[in-house]
Design a protein around this motif. Structure first.
Motif, PDB file in Angstrom:
ATOM      1  N   ARG A  76       0.798  -1.223   0.000  1.00  0.00           N
ATOM      2  CA  ARG A  76       0.000   0.000   0.000  1.00  0.00           C
ATOM      3  C   ARG A  76       0.835   1.279   0.000  1.00  0.00           C
ATOM      4  N   CYS A  77       2.046   1.229  -0.547  1.00  0.00           N
ATOM      5  CA  CYS A  77       2.854   2.441  -0.649  1.00  0.00           C
ATOM      6  C   CYS A  77       2.618   3.081  -2.016  1.00  0.00           C
ATOM      7  N   ARG A  78       2.716   4.392  -2.081  1.00  0.00           N
ATOM      8  CA  ARG A  78       2.512   5.106  -3.350  1.00  0.00           C
ATOM      9  C   ARG A  78       3.709   4.856  -4.254  1.00  0.00           C
ATOM     10  N   VAL A  79       3.424   4.387  -5.455  1.00  0.00           N
ATOM     11  CA  VAL A  79       4.478   4.009  -6.381  1.00  0.00           C
ATOM     12  C   VAL A  79       4.131   4.525  -7.778  1.00  0.00           C
ATOM     13  N   ASP A  80       5.161   5.006  -8.487  1.00  0.00           N
ATOM     14  CA  ASP A  80       4.959   5.437  -9.873  1.00  0.00           C
ATOM     15  C   ASP A  80       4.978   4.234 -10.816  1.00  0.00           C
TER      16      ASP A  80
END
Length: 153
Positions: free
Chosen positions: A98-102
């Motif tokens: 659930r981490c923001r990733v490009d």
């Protein structure tokens, strides 16, 4: 603490293999005829973790769909994922950590189906000579053809 220094006393002569003495049924999930599904919707770090579990015999595929932590529906179809693909896409996060990733690894099944429909549409609308070329290309690599845009005439 140990006072010993230098190289290890014994060195492994070959790499450890999980389930080396156990014969694997080829028709079971993870066997030759039913391989594991592709890992999609996760960040590269989580993909490496899941790959490690598969390589060393620790991977346990889901028996039934799990519950998504955002929408609380039973939509999670892949093992070790916490979010369904819809919620993960909407939030733009990794479905496992659930981490923001490009950069997200793999493609969603909806994208693959959409690509197949686009390919079928291109084959239907093409001239006879181009249709034969497209059918030949479809047998080889349809995803490469669509991603480059070479097949749309």
């Amino acid at each position: 603490m140990s006072s010993r220094r230098g190289p290890p006393k014994h060195q492994n002569s070959y790499a450890w293999k999980p389930n080396a003495g156990i014969k694997i049924n080829e028709t079971e999930v993870g066997g030759k005829f039913r391989p594991y599904s592709e890992i999609t919707g996760v960040c590269p770090r989580c993909k490496e973790q899941i790959d490690w579990k598969r390589r060393y015999g620790k991977y346990k595929p889901l028996k039934e769909p799990a519950k998504c932590q955002l929408c609380t529906k039973r939509n999670v179809r892949q093992a070790y994922h916490n979010l369904c693909s819809g919620c993960a896409k909407e939030q733009k996060v990794c479905a496992k950590c659930r981490c923001r990733v490009d950069q997200i690894v793999g493609r969603d099944s909806a994208d693959v189906e959409e690509e197949q429909k686009m390919l079928e549409e291109a084959i239907k609308n093409a001239r006879e000579r181009d249709r034969r070329t497209l059918l030949r290309a479809k047998r080889v690599t349809p995803s490469f053809q669509i991603s480059t845009g070479a097949m749309l005439v």
